[in-house]
Design a protein around this motif. Structure first.
Motif, PDB file in Angstrom:
ATOM      1  N   GLU A 181      41.318   5.349  32.771  1.00 31.65           N
ATOM      2  CA  GLU A 181      42.153   4.978  31.630  1.00 31.65           C
ATOM      3  C   GLU A 181      43.082   3.829  31.976  1.00 31.65           C
ATOM      4  O   GLU A 181      43.317   2.937  31.162  1.00 31.65           O
ATOM      5  CB  GLU A 181      42.978   6.183  31.135  1.00 31.65           C
ATOM      6  N   GLU A 182      43.602   3.831  33.201  1.00 31.21           N
ATOM      7  CA  GLU A 182      44.486   2.744  33.631  1.00 31.21           C
ATOM      8  C   GLU A 182      43.718   1.444  33.829  1.00 31.21           C
ATOM      9  O   GLU A 182      44.224   0.365  33.525  1.00 31.21           O
ATOM     10  CB  GLU A 182      45.263   3.134  34.897  1.00 31.21           C
ATOM     11  N   THR A 183      42.498   1.539  34.342  1.00 25.98           N
ATOM     12  CA  THR A 183      41.659   0.341  34.462  1.00 25.98           C
ATOM     13  C   THR A 183      41.401  -0.230  33.076  1.00 25.98           C
ATOM     14  O   THR A 183      41.510  -1.449  32.868  1.00 25.98           O
ATOM     15  CB  THR A 183      40.328   0.668  35.158  1.00 25.98           C
ATOM     16  N   ALA A 184      41.081   0.621  32.115  1.00 27.65           N
ATOM     17  CA  ALA A 184      40.833   0.161  30.750  1.00 27.65           C
ATOM     18  C   ALA A 184      42.087  -0.497  30.170  1.00 27.65           C
ATOM     19  O   ALA A 184      42.017  -1.576  29.566  1.00 27.65           O
ATOM     20  CB  ALA A 184      40.375   1.324  29.875  1.00 27.65           C
ATOM     21  N   ARG A 185      43.236   0.115  30.351  1.00 28.84           N
ATOM     22  CA  ARG A 185      44.495  -0.423  29.840  1.00 28.84           C
ATOM     23  C   ARG A 185      44.805  -1.786  30.479  1.00 28.84           C
ATOM     24  O   ARG A 185      45.190  -2.733  29.798  1.00 28.84           O
ATOM     25  CB  ARG A 185      45.623   0.575  30.113  1.00 28.84           C
ATOM     26  N   ARG A 186      44.589  -1.896  31.795  1.00 29.46           N
ATOM     27  CA  ARG A 186      44.853  -3.145  32.519  1.00 29.46           C
ATOM     28  C   ARG A 186      43.892  -4.252  32.082  1.00 29.46           C
ATOM     29  O   ARG A 186      44.296  -5.392  31.848  1.00 29.46           O
ATOM     30  CB  ARG A 186      44.751  -2.903  34.033  1.00 29.46           C
ATOM     31  N   GLU A 187      42.609  -3.923  31.961  1.00 29.58           N
ATOM     32  CA  GLU A 187      41.621  -4.925  31.549  1.00 29.58           C
ATOM     33  C   GLU A 187      41.896  -5.415  30.133  1.00 29.58           C
ATOM     34  O   GLU A 187      41.755  -6.606  29.843  1.00 29.58           O
ATOM     35  CB  GLU A 187      40.198  -4.365  31.666  1.00 29.58           C
ATOM     36  N   LEU A 188      42.283  -4.516  29.240  1.00 30.34           N
ATOM     37  CA  LEU A 188      42.621  -4.907  27.870  1.00 30.34           C
ATOM     38  C   LEU A 188      43.775  -5.908  27.877  1.00 30.34           C
ATOM     39  O   LEU A 188      43.718  -6.944  27.198  1.00 30.34           O
ATOM     40  CB  LEU A 188      42.982  -3.677  27.033  1.00 30.34           C
ATOM     41  N   LEU A 189      44.795  -5.643  28.661  1.00 31.97           N
ATOM     42  CA  LEU A 189      45.953  -6.533  28.748  1.00 31.97           C
ATOM     43  C   LEU A 189      45.560  -7.886  29.342  1.00 31.97           C
ATOM     44  O   LEU A 189      45.923  -8.937  28.815  1.00 31.97           O
ATOM     45  CB  LEU A 189      47.059  -5.878  29.574  1.00 31.97           C
ATOM     46  N   GLU A 190      44.794  -7.873  30.442  1.00 31.35           N
ATOM     47  CA  GLU A 190      44.378  -9.121  31.095  1.00 31.35           C
ATOM     48  C   GLU A 190      43.547 -10.000  30.169  1.00 31.35           C
ATOM     49  O   GLU A 190      43.748 -11.210  30.098  1.00 31.35           O
ATOM     50  CB  GLU A 190      43.540  -8.825  32.347  1.00 31.35           C
ATOM     51  N   GLU A 191      42.598  -9.389  29.463  1.00 36.33           N
ATOM     52  CA  GLU A 191      41.666 -10.164  28.658  1.00 36.33           C
ATOM     53  C   GLU A 191      42.219 -10.564  27.297  1.00 36.33           C
ATOM     54  O   GLU A 191      41.896 -11.637  26.792  1.00 36.33           O
ATOM     55  CB  GLU A 191      40.346  -9.406  28.484  1.00 36.33           C
ATOM     56  N   THR A 192      43.028  -9.693  26.687  1.00 36.61           N
ATOM     57  CA  THR A 192      43.457  -9.946  25.308  1.00 36.61           C
ATOM     58  C   THR A 192      44.957 -10.130  25.139  1.00 36.61           C
ATOM     59  O   THR A 192      45.398 -10.606  24.088  1.00 36.61           O
ATOM     60  CB  THR A 192      43.025  -8.787  24.394  1.00 36.61           C
ATOM     61  N   GLY A 193      45.751  -9.694  26.111  1.00 31.70           N
ATOM     62  CA  GLY A 193      47.198  -9.744  25.985  1.00 31.70           C
ATOM     63  C   GLY A 193      47.796  -8.554  25.272  1.00 31.70           C
ATOM     64  O   GLY A 193      49.009  -8.464  25.091  1.00 31.70           O
ATOM     65  N   TYR A 194      46.962  -7.588  24.880  1.00 32.80           N
ATOM     66  CA  TYR A 194      47.443  -6.401  24.168  1.00 32.80           C
ATOM     67  C   TYR A 194      47.593  -5.225  25.118  1.00 32.80           C
ATOM     68  O   TYR A 194      46.709  -4.951  25.930  1.00 32.80           O
ATOM     69  CB  TYR A 194      46.475  -6.006  23.044  1.00 32.80           C
ATOM     70  N   HIS A 195      48.714  -4.517  24.967  1.00 33.05           N
ATOM     71  CA  HIS A 195      48.941  -3.264  25.692  1.00 33.05           C
ATOM     72  C   HIS A 195      48.641  -2.108  24.738  1.00 33.05           C
ATOM     73  O   HIS A 195      49.068  -2.126  23.574  1.00 33.05           O
ATOM     74  CB  HIS A 195      50.392  -3.164  26.170  1.00 33.05           C
ATOM     75  N   ALA A 196      47.929  -1.095  25.237  1.00 30.55           N
ATOM     76  CA  ALA A 196      47.597   0.082  24.432  1.00 30.55           C
ATOM     77  C   ALA A 196      48.495   1.241  24.829  1.00 30.55           C
ATOM     78  O   ALA A 196      48.480   1.677  25.975  1.00 30.55           O
ATOM     79  CB  ALA A 196      46.136   0.465  24.636  1.00 30.55           C
ATOM     80  N   ALA A 197      49.269   1.746  23.884  1.00 29.85           N
ATOM     81  CA  ALA A 197      50.077   2.932  24.140  1.00 29.85           C
ATOM     82  C   ALA A 197      49.203   4.176  24.163  1.00 29.85           C
ATOM     83  O   ALA A 197      49.504   5.147  24.854  1.00 29.85           O
ATOM     84  CB  ALA A 197      51.172   3.070  23.089  1.00 29.85           C
ATOM     85  N   LYS A 198      48.096   4.133  23.409  1.00 28.42           N
ATOM     86  CA  LYS A 198      47.200   5.290  23.344  1.00 28.42           C
ATOM     87  C   LYS A 198      45.787   4.833  23.688  1.00 28.42           C
ATOM     88  O   LYS A 198      45.284   3.872  23.115  1.00 28.42           O
ATOM     89  CB  LYS A 198      47.232   5.893  21.934  1.00 28.42           C
ATOM     90  N   ILE A 199      45.173   5.534  24.631  1.00 21.95           N
ATOM     91  CA  ILE A 199      43.800   5.209  25.024  1.00 21.95           C
ATOM     92  C   ILE A 199      43.076   6.518  25.304  1.00 21.95           C
ATOM     93  O   ILE A 199      43.598   7.391  25.986  1.00 21.95           O
ATOM     94  CB  ILE A 199      43.783   4.247  26.221  1.00 21.95           C
TER      95      ILE A 199
END
Length: 170
Positions: free
Chosen positions: A76-94
């Motif tokens: 889940e943390e890898t997914a959250r980090r990759e989302l931020l790196e690629e798109t600039g969006y942070h996910a509060a819920k994943i």
């Protein structure tokens, strides 16, 4: 017993019995993220992929544990980090959607798909290390038409988009 036929830093060719297959020496899993903005937009990324020699539309994604500093990181943390790196969006819920072999006849890699909501734009995105990722915000109501237009324009559409949409009930 696994026999190594060829190996570089990023890719190896192996044999078990009569079967040859590929695997990444530094990662055996990948994450993909179906991210929905508060405005009901699906976040997709576009980047030129050398193996297929054309741009590909994808959900944000990345390898699990391919960098020393992130070994042992929760999926889940890898997914959250990759989302931020690629798109600039942070996910509060994943939350997890599905786990599947990426291409079971060719590679031992598994893809872990996640559903990300409660997003907040925090950075520019675009990836790291020369990834040159273009971010697309597509209204969920027109996603299928948008993908069809991109495909007709010659871009490849990653199958994980459709799998994630189906698993999320869209």
């Amino acid at each position: 017993m696994t026999e190594t036929l060829f190996e570089t830093r990023w890719l190896g060719v192996y044999r078990i019995g009569h079967w040859d297959f590929v695997r990444r020496p530094n990662a055996d899993s990948a994450v993909g993220i179906l991210a929905i903005t508060p405005d009901d937009e699906i976040i997709l990324v576009e980047q030129f992929r050398i193996p297929v020699q054309r741009p590909v539309i994808e959900i944000p994604a990345g390898l699990v544990g391919d960098e020393e500093e992130f070994r042992g990181e929760a999926l889940e943390e890898t997914a959250r980090r990759e989302l931020l790196e690629e798109t600039g969006y942070h996910a509060a819920k994943i939350e997890p959607l599905v786990v599947s072999p990426t291409s079971a006849g060719m590679t031992s890699e598994f893809s872990h798909l996640f559903y990300a909501t409660e997003l907040e734009k925090r950075e520019a995105g675009g990836g790291v290390g020369g990834e040159n990722i273009e971010v697309h915000l597509v209204p969920r109501s027109s996603i299928r038409d948008w993908l069809r237009e991109k495909e007709q324009a010659g871009l490849a559409i990653d199958l994980k988009i459709h799998a994630a949409l189906w698993c999320a009930g869209f």
